[in-house]
Every structure is written in C-alpha cells, then in structure tokens.
Write a protein that holds these residues in place. Structure first.
Motif, short mmCIF file in Angstrom:
data_model
loop_
_atom_site.label_atom_id
_atom_site.label_comp_id
_atom_site.label_asym_id
_atom_site.label_seq_id
_atom_site.Cartn_x
_atom_site.Cartn_y
_atom_site.Cartn_z
N GLU A 46 0.85 -1.19 0.00
CA GLU A 46 0.00 0.00 0.00
C GLU A 46 0.88 1.24 0.00
O GLU A 46 1.89 1.28 0.69
CB GLU A 46 -0.88 -0.02 1.25
N SER A 69 0.30 5.65 -0.28
CA SER A 69 -0.58 6.78 -0.45
C SER A 69 0.27 8.04 -0.42
O SER A 69 1.15 8.18 0.42
CB SER A 69 -1.62 6.83 0.67
N PRO A 107 -4.69 7.01 -2.66
CA PRO A 107 -3.87 5.81 -2.71
C PRO A 107 -3.42 5.57 -4.15
O PRO A 107 -4.13 5.92 -5.09
CB PRO A 107 -4.80 4.70 -2.22
#
Length: 187
Positions: A137, A139, A144
């Motif tokens: 992940e 961001s 994101p």
C-alpha cells in the motif's frame, strides 16, 4: 455532441485540482499510519548501522552473518543519506518494523506541485537468496496509488536491494516489533 467530452474533461480537471488543493488540508486524505513508539533519530544510530552493514558485507566467502537493525537505526541512516541532497525529495521520514511488515512515512517535497504526506506498507521475503520487497500500500497526499504503480515501485525497490546485496546469500529474514534481522552468508 462535442460539448459532452469537453465538459467531462473540464469536470475531471476541476475535480483533480480540488483534490490537490484540499490534500494539504486533509479533507479527502486517508489515515496515515503512525509508529507504535517515538523513533529517535541520531547520527550515532546511523553510524552504528552503517558500520554493521560494512562489517557484514566485507566478510570472507562462506562466512555467515547476522545483521540486526532497529527502527531508529534505519530511520537515522535514511535521514543521514537524505541530508546529503540539496533538495531531498522526502522530509521527516520514519521507518518502522511491526507485525511482519515494514512501514514508512514522511513528506514528499520537490516532486509534486504541493507538499504531501505519504505512507508505505511493505512486506519482505527471501527469493533465491535475495531479499524481495513487495509494496502492499502506498498513499501520497489524498489518493492511494493504483496497483500498477505499486508493482512498479516494488520492482524498482527490488532492483536497488539486489544491487546492495552483492556477494551475499540471505538465508533468513525476520521482521519483528521494532527490529529486522537478516541472516546469510558471504559468497
């Protein structure tokens, strides 16, 4: 008929500008993870980790090594390396290890039209004697990043990590609370 595509493009552009404009005020932002404890940055911690890395890489062929690094040491080394640049792309970086994952946060500067907080969540494993990092992940600011960008970032990081692992075979990797341990041997 040509009015709809032009209108649609204007609406998309306005939405993007709104998101970028509101990014610094965190109106649309995702929650940025925070370290479970304060991470103290010091030149001593950076020097200690750099010294241990050099010692482990400079061993005799076949010699085994164990490299331990803490949140504070890795963050300190990152801060020290970023300080070498006149216009570093990242400020206030923090890296920590927890629950088998690697987390990173900071502020992107000198890259986007506006400064933006970012965070990264990654995991690491061993493949063919090398550490491989998988970005799970990312961001930057309010949005994101898509999975295709995550794959590109993972590939770039893995190429960099591979260059740093010259003449070593990694045999074990543990990501613990506040510490990562890499075991291996010199080739």
């Amino acid at each position: 008929m040509r009015e709809q595509p032009v209108l649609l493009r204007l609406l998309i552009a306005a939405l993007v500008l709104l998101i970028l404009a509101c990014g610094p005020c965190n109106l649309f932002s995702v929650e940025v993870p925070t370290p479970p404890h304060p991470i103290a940055v010091s030149s001593d911690s950076a020097d200690q980790l750099e010294s241990r890395i050099r010692q482990n890489v400079a061993g005799e062929p076949g010699q085994q090594f164990i490299l331990r690094m803490t949140d504070a040491e890795l963050t300190s080394l990152l801060v020290a390396n970023l300080a070498k640049y006149d216009e570093a792309p990242v400020t206030d970086p923090q890296v920590w290890f927890t629950k088998g994952k690697i987390y990173g946060t900071g502020r992107l500067v000198n890259i986007l039209p506006v400064e933006a907080e970012f965070f990264v969540v990654a995991s690491a494993h061993i493949q063919d004697g090398k550490v491989m990092v998988e970005i799970e992940e990312v961001s930057a600011g309010t949005l994101p990043l898509p999975s295709s960008v995550l794959e590109t970032i993972s590939q770039s990081i893995n190429e960099t990590v591979e260059e740093l692992q010259l003449d070593v075979e990694v045999t074990a990797l543990e990501i613990l609370e506040g510490e990562a341990i890499v075991k291996g041997k010199r080739n």
